[in-house]
Structures are given as C-alpha cells and as structure tokens.
Scaffold this motif. Sequence first.
Motif, PDB file in Angstrom:
ATOM      1  N   GLY A 182       0.834  -1.203   0.000  1.00  0.00           N
ATOM      2  CA  GLY A 182       0.000   0.000   0.000  1.00  0.00           C
ATOM      3  C   GLY A 182       0.860   1.240   0.000  1.00  0.00           C
ATOM      4  N   THR A 183       0.203   2.367  -0.120  1.00  0.00           N
ATOM      5  CA  THR A 183       0.960   3.622  -0.033  1.00  0.00           C
ATOM      6  C   THR A 183       1.100   4.058   1.425  1.00  0.00           C
ATOM      7  N   PHE A 184       0.123   3.686   2.246  1.00  0.00           N
ATOM      8  CA  PHE A 184       0.174   4.021   3.674  1.00  0.00           C
ATOM      9  C   PHE A 184       0.441   5.521   3.849  1.00  0.00           C
TER      10      PHE A 184
ATOM     11  N   PHE B   6      -0.613   5.620   7.254  1.00  0.00           N
ATOM     12  CA  PHE B   6      -1.054   4.356   7.851  1.00  0.00           C
ATOM     13  C   PHE B   6      -2.252   4.658   8.759  1.00  0.00           C
ATOM     14  N   HIS B   7      -3.317   3.848   8.664  1.00  0.00           N
ATOM     15  CA  HIS B   7      -4.501   4.065   9.507  1.00  0.00           C
ATOM     16  C   HIS B   7      -5.068   2.714   9.964  1.00  0.00           C
ATOM     17  N   TYR B   8      -6.124   2.777  10.793  1.00  0.00           N
ATOM     18  CA  TYR B   8      -6.648   1.528  11.363  1.00  0.00           C
ATOM     19  C   TYR B   8      -7.292   0.600  10.322  1.00  0.00           C
TER      20      TYR B   8
ATOM     21  N   VAL C   8      -5.346  -7.842   0.109  1.00  0.00           N
ATOM     22  CA  VAL C   8      -5.753  -6.595  -0.561  1.00  0.00           C
ATOM     23  C   VAL C   8      -7.158  -6.229  -0.122  1.00  0.00           C
ATOM     24  N   GLY C   9      -7.474  -4.947  -0.136  1.00  0.00           N
ATOM     25  CA  GLY C   9      -8.860  -4.538   0.050  1.00  0.00           C
ATOM     26  C   GLY C   9      -9.680  -5.024  -1.146  1.00  0.00           C
ATOM     27  N   LEU C  10     -10.975  -5.227  -0.915  1.00  0.00           N
ATOM     28  CA  LEU C  10     -11.830  -5.723  -2.005  1.00  0.00           C
ATOM     29  C   LEU C  10     -11.792  -4.784  -3.211  1.00  0.00           C
TER      30      LEU C  10
ATOM     31  N   ALA D 108      -8.858 -11.182  -0.154  1.00  0.00           N
ATOM     32  CA  ALA D 108      -9.437  -9.838  -0.222  1.00  0.00           C
ATOM     33  C   ALA D 108     -10.190  -9.543   1.069  1.00  0.00           C
ATOM     34  N   ILE D 109     -10.055  -8.309   1.517  1.00  0.00           N
ATOM     35  CA  ILE D 109     -10.633  -7.872   2.786  1.00  0.00           C
ATOM     36  C   ILE D 109     -11.830  -6.969   2.481  1.00  0.00           C
ATOM     37  N   SER D 110     -12.957  -7.228   3.159  1.00  0.00           N
ATOM     38  CA  SER D 110     -14.153  -6.399   2.958  1.00  0.00           C
ATOM     39  C   SER D 110     -13.808  -4.924   3.142  1.00  0.00           C
ATOM     40  N   ARG D 111     -14.416  -4.102   2.323  1.00  0.00           N
ATOM     41  CA  ARG D 111     -14.190  -2.668   2.467  1.00  0.00           C
ATOM     42  C   ARG D 111     -15.515  -1.956   2.257  1.00  0.00           C
ATOM     43  N   PRO D 112     -15.897  -1.061   3.174  1.00  0.00           N
ATOM     44  CA  PRO D 112     -17.192  -0.405   3.053  1.00  0.00           C
ATOM     45  C   PRO D 112     -17.351   0.237   1.677  1.00  0.00           C
TER      46      PRO D 112
ATOM     47  N   SER E  36     -10.330   5.536   5.225  1.00  0.00           N
ATOM     48  CA  SER E  36      -9.390   5.485   4.101  1.00  0.00           C
ATOM     49  C   SER E  36      -8.353   6.577   4.341  1.00  0.00           C
ATOM     50  N   ALA E  37      -7.204   6.441   3.694  1.00  0.00           N
ATOM     51  CA  ALA E  37      -6.180   7.486   3.830  1.00  0.00           C
ATOM     52  C   ALA E  37      -6.701   8.808   3.276  1.00  0.00           C
ATOM     53  N   THR E  38      -7.519   8.730   2.233  1.00  0.00           N
ATOM     54  CA  THR E  38      -8.111   9.957   1.676  1.00  0.00           C
ATOM     55  C   THR E  38      -8.931  10.673   2.746  1.00  0.00           C
ATOM     56  N   ARG E  39      -9.731   9.919   3.475  1.00  0.00           N
ATOM     57  CA  ARG E  39     -10.545  10.531   4.533  1.00  0.00           C
ATOM     58  C   ARG E  39      -9.670  11.076   5.654  1.00  0.00           C
ATOM     59  N   VAL E  40      -8.603  10.349   5.984  1.00  0.00           N
ATOM     60  CA  VAL E  40      -7.704  10.827   7.047  1.00  0.00           C
ATOM     61  C   VAL E  40      -7.068  12.150   6.628  1.00  0.00           C
ATOM     62  N   ARG E  41      -6.594  12.200   5.377  1.00  0.00           N
ATOM     63  CA  ARG E  41      -5.950  13.445   4.912  1.00  0.00           C
ATOM     64  C   ARG E  41      -6.951  14.599   4.912  1.00  0.00           C
ATOM     65  N   ALA E  42      -8.183  14.324   4.512  1.00  0.00           N
ATOM     66  CA  ALA E  42      -9.204  15.377   4.483  1.00  0.00           C
ATOM     67  C   ALA E  42      -9.513  15.851   5.907  1.00  0.00           C
TER      68      ALA E  42
HETATM   69  P1  ATP Z   1      -6.268   6.189  -0.334  1.00  0.00           P
HETATM   70  O1  ATP Z   1      -7.517   6.643   0.368  1.00  0.00           O
HETATM   71  O2  ATP Z   1      -5.181   7.238  -0.381  1.00  0.00           O
HETATM   72  O3  ATP Z   1      -6.577   5.589  -1.692  1.00  0.00           O
HETATM   73  P2  ATP Z   1      -6.152   3.719   1.216  1.00  0.00           P
HETATM   74  O4  ATP Z   1      -6.777   4.071   2.513  1.00  0.00           O
HETATM   75  O5  ATP Z   1      -6.963   2.929   0.244  1.00  0.00           O
HETATM   76  O6  ATP Z   1      -5.574   5.030   0.511  1.00  0.00           O
HETATM   77  P3  ATP Z   1      -3.721   2.277   0.604  1.00  0.00           P
HETATM   78  O7  ATP Z   1      -2.408   2.452   1.249  1.00  0.00           O
HETATM   79  O8  ATP Z   1      -3.870   2.751  -0.786  1.00  0.00           O
HETATM   80  O9  ATP Z   1      -4.811   2.988   1.563  1.00  0.00           O
HETATM   81  O10 ATP Z   1      -4.223   0.796   0.701  1.00  0.00           O
HETATM   82  C1  ATP Z   1      -3.410  -0.297   0.970  1.00  0.00           C
HETATM   83  C2  ATP Z   1      -4.314  -1.503   1.049  1.00  0.00           C
HETATM   84  O11 ATP Z   1      -5.180  -1.355   2.169  1.00  0.00           O
HETATM   85  C3  ATP Z   1      -5.224  -1.706  -0.161  1.00  0.00           C
HETATM   86  O12 ATP Z   1      -5.301  -3.092  -0.456  1.00  0.00           O
HETATM   87  C4  ATP Z   1      -6.569  -1.177   0.330  1.00  0.00           C
HETATM   88  O13 ATP Z   1      -7.658  -1.763  -0.345  1.00  0.00           O
HETATM   89  C5  ATP Z   1      -6.517  -1.612   1.790  1.00  0.00           C
HETATM   90  N1  ATP Z   1      -7.353  -0.802   2.662  1.00  0.00           N
HETATM   91  C6  ATP Z   1      -7.210   0.497   2.955  1.00  0.00           C
HETATM   92  N2  ATP Z   1      -8.156   0.899   3.821  1.00  0.00           N
HETATM   93  C7  ATP Z   1      -8.913  -0.190   4.090  1.00  0.00           C
HETATM   94  C8  ATP Z   1     -10.072  -0.426   4.910  1.00  0.00           C
HETATM   95  N3  ATP Z   1     -10.640   0.549   5.619  1.00  0.00           N
HETATM   96  N4  ATP Z   1     -10.572  -1.680   4.939  1.00  0.00           N
HETATM   97  C9  ATP Z   1     -10.006  -2.682   4.209  1.00  0.00           C
HETATM   98  N5  ATP Z   1      -8.918  -2.524   3.422  1.00  0.00           N
HETATM   99  C10 ATP Z   1      -8.386  -1.301   3.352  1.00  0.00           C
END
Ligand code: ATP
Length: 213
Positions: free
Chosen positions: A13-15, A18-20, A108-110, A133-137, A179-185
């Motif tokens: 990931g780009t991290f 890094f978030h929960y 990977v996230g879904l 693959a991990i569930s993602r809202p 998501s990292a986008t939400r964290v940055r916002a």
């Molecule tokens: P951005 O919002 O900047 O796109 P991101 O939160 O998706 O970033 P990444 O570092 O791009 O974070 O993601 C790394 C991996 O973590 C990817 O496989 C992504 O699908 C997964 N991931 C990120 N956030 C979650 C989440 N809340 N639940 C499940 N998987 C996640």
Amino acid sequence: MRDSEHLCGLFGGTFDPFHYGHLTPVKAVFRAAALARVIYIPAAVPPHRPQPSAGAADRLAMTRIGLAGEADFEVDDIELKRPGQSYTLDTLQDLRRQNPRQRYALLVGLDVLIGLETWHRWEELQRSVHIIAISRPGWRAPQPLPAWWRAARVESSAGLRHAQTGKILVAETAPVAISATRVRARIRAEGDPGDWVPPGVRDYICKHNLYAG
Ligand code: ATP
C-alpha cells in the motif's frame, strides 16, 4: 513448522498515512486464515493511482510506528529500495528469491481485487500467488463474478492450503470505514487525524506537520 506449510501475508500500500483500516481487518484475517506472519510493503511509485502526498521515508516511518507492538507483523522496504515502478509481480519474485520455500498470499482490500485486471501482468500475478481480499465499506464483489475470479474462488482458508498458488478468498471481516483519503481530508479540516490512526502515527503526523496544506 515448515515455511512451505504456512502462508505469509503480503500487504502492499501507499500508507499515506497508515490508519486503522490497514491494521484492524488485517489482524482479523491473520487470525482467521492462520497466517504465519504479515509483511507490510510500502510502495514507492504506485502504478495505478495518484502519487502519494507524503514522502517515502515518512510513509515507511508511519507504517513502522503503526505496527510497533504487533509481533507477527513486519515492514519490508523492498519496493522503496528498488528503482522505478512498484510492480507486485517483481516484489513477489524478489521475495521468492530470498526465501524460495515460503508460500505467500497477497492481502488486498476488495476494491483492489475488483481492479486487479488493470494491474501489470495481472493474469500471471493471479496465477502465481493466493489472494485474500478484505471487505471494504462501499465495495461489493461484482455479480456475476468474472470467469477468472469464479475459477479461482475458494470459500475458506482451507482452500488456500490445498493449492500452491492461484486461489482467491474473500474474507468477511468487520468493515472499517477509514481510508487514507478521509484521514488526509480530516487533517486538512480539523488539523488532526483523531483516532483513525494509531497514537504514535498521530504524533508523527503532528510533529512533522504532514497533510496540513
Ligand atoms: P487512499 O484513500 O489514499 O486511496 P487507502 O486508505 O486505500 O488510501 P492504501 O495504502 O492505498 O490505503 O491501501 C493499501 C491496502 O489497504 C489496499 O489493499 C486497500 O484496499 C486496503 N485498505 C485500505 N483501507 C482499508 C479499509 N478501511 N478496509 C479494508 N482494506 C483497506
């Protein structure tokens, strides 16, 4: 225990930051799939997305801080040390050269699995490694599944053990709406990531004034 029997998870990931969402569901998958360990791999130049906001050194540092105390999780800067694009297939080949008997599963996230067909040499990648693959809202597997996914799908982690590579498991973890986008916002709006990131990552972001501008 032999390396060849126990799957090692690879979580790229780009991290940024890094978030929960990078930690809580991965811990659940780690337990449910009885993985041996998980290696987090910060990407240098992600091919499929806008460039990260924070520099590589900061993203690596935040990932290390976020995983401090997780005995079974580690960070590998293999992609940051390699020049050019961060292709997962190249990373996998490098890791296999280092440890030929280890079996791997990409975590990977879904959202990422749904976009797999846009990846560099994706069919070769899919055939050469298991994917969890991990569930993602907000994301659902397409209906009907594409043929490659349907053919590779397994319903439980046992299915990953019976094959060397090439299987896909969708793990039903509790969704984490971060998501990292939400964290940055949130940092831009409130000046603080709050509890969406581990406390050490929050301290790092504040100390280095990341994502504020
Ligand atoms: P951005 O919002 O900047 O796109 P991101 O939160 O998706 O970033 P990444 O570092 O791009 O974070 O993601 C790394 C991996 O973590 C990817 O496989 C992504 O699908 C997964 N991931 C990120 N956030 C979650 C989440 N809340 N639940 C499940 N998987 C996640």
